[in-house]
Design an enzyme around this catalytic site. Structure first.
Site: not given
Ligand SMILES: *Cc1c(COP(=O)(O)O)cnc(C)c1O
Length: 372
Positions: A97-98, A101, A110, A114, A117, A119, A277, A314, A321
């Site tokens: 995206r950037y 990186r 995981c 969570c 989450c 994702r 999010d 984000d 971000k």
């Protein structure tokens, strides 16, 4: 099997094993619907830390009916991708995206799942990132010389077995243009037994390797967690934290201050504080954006600057971000800048008068630099 693998294999994954939930069969049936679509996982170390249903740890991992309120069916969840990561994947499981990186997803597993989450569409489902997918991702990085920073993510990269992790880190480390490697993980705070001497010996071989560790509440930092963080620090791993702002979990300046102080004491620099999010089924965790700004304002000047993360939204849809700051610029012009300090008083900073500096300071962009 290592101790951490045993703790993980003894995870709570079924509604009937959840701690502190109502007896009502009808209620449990509703939770089963939630769990069918978005799985449950609470490893047995984390389960031991949960003291009651008001517990901030409980709220992060135990599904509630509130999840159903903005949640429709499996189909919706599968396409739920609030940050449009799928739209920025030149090869599967790699987000570029950037400019310089990339994010490389290693797995879908995981140490805990969570409820908020970002994702959700992937996490906890049996599908795995195959060796071939991973090979393509690493190949992409090798071919794109502009990529100087890779963030290993998932899932949680630290659930990958030692020998496999060693191999992946080795391949990445051998890429000449890759200057740094980061690991994004929630393991140190939720399954600290995974931080073994053997793991540290592997990590040590690939400097500069950074950790971004997900921590949301001071009660996550137990003696076991402190021991693991100490081992990572001794292994020469620079550590930063990422915290998600969550309603009724940590949306409070005093709680955040305690968390950030505890992190600093354990050699972890608070890095990002995220606005939650727009993940399906997590609306009840979202706070007003002003809340994050208030927390930053309450901390600034009142505690070590080192202990204050950047507050970030984000942006939905994949804009990336964006950092937000509490208002500190009262007036900004070519002659002077009026700045509000941490206890509310306004101070004047006169601009230099030479022609070149006038040119440099007249752009609106500089407002952000002044307040950063
Ligand atoms: C957050 C993120 C990064 C890393 O961002 P930094 O600000 O450098 O920490 C890289 N790629 C994606 C897609 C991200 O979401």
């Amino acid at each position: 099997m290592q101790e951490w693998q045993k703790l993980l294999s003894r995870s709570v994954v079924k509604v009937e094993d959840l701690p502190f939930i109502p007896e009502s069969e009808e209620y449990r049936e509703r939770l089963r619907k939630v769990a069918e679509v978005f799985p449950i996982r609470i490893n047995s170390y984390f389960l031991d830390q949960i003291k009651s249903a008001d517990d901030p740890l409980w709220k992060q991992v135990v599904p509630t009916e509130a999840e159903l309120e903005d949640f429709f069916d499996e189909e919706d969840l599968l396409i739920s991708d609030p940050l449009n990561e799928e739209g920025d994947m030149p090869v599967p499981e790699l987000v570029h995206r950037y400019p310089d990186r990339v994010l490389l997803m290693l797995n879908n597993q995981c140490p805990i799942i969570c409820r908020f989450c970002t994702r959700k569409r992937k996490i906890g489902f049996p599908g795995i990132v195959t060796r071939e997918t991973l090979r393509q991702g690493i190949e992409y990085i090798r071919e794109h010389t502009e990529v100087r920073d890779v963030i290993m993510s998932g899932g949680d990269p630290l659930l990958v077995p030692d020998n496999e992790l060693d191999r992946i880190l080795g391949e990445l480390h051998a890429i000449p243009h890759l200057e740094i490697i980061r690991i994004g993980t929630r393991v140190p705070g939720t399954l600290p037994q995974r931080i073994t001497k053997e793991l540290c010996d592997i990590l040590k071989k690939y400097p500069p390797l950074f950790f971004n560790i997900h921590f949301n509440h001071p009660s996550e930092i137990t003696p076991e967690v402190e021991k693991g963080l100490g081992m990572l620090a001794e292994a020469g791993i620079p550590m930063g934290s990422q915290t998600v702002l969550l309603k009724d979990v940590n949306d409070d300046s005093a709680i955040m201050k305690e968390l950030f102080h505890k992190l600093l004491k354990n050699r972890v620099k608070p890095y990002y504080l995220f606005q939650a999010d727009m993940t399906l089924g997590s609306n009840h965790f979202r706070t007003m954006v002003q809340k994050g700004l208030d927390i930053i304002r309450d901390l600034q000047g009142h505690t070590s600057g080192m202990g204050i993360p950047a507050f970030v939204v984000d942006t939905p849809g994949g804009g990336g971000k964006v950092r937000l700051l509490p208002d500190s610029v009262v007036e900004f012009n070519e002659k002077e800048v009026l700045l509000r300090n941490y206890d509310g008083k306004v101070y004047r900073y006169p601009q230099p008068t030479s022609e070149t500096s006038e040119k440099e300071t007249s752009s609106k962009d500089n407002v952000c630099q002044m307040t950063a």
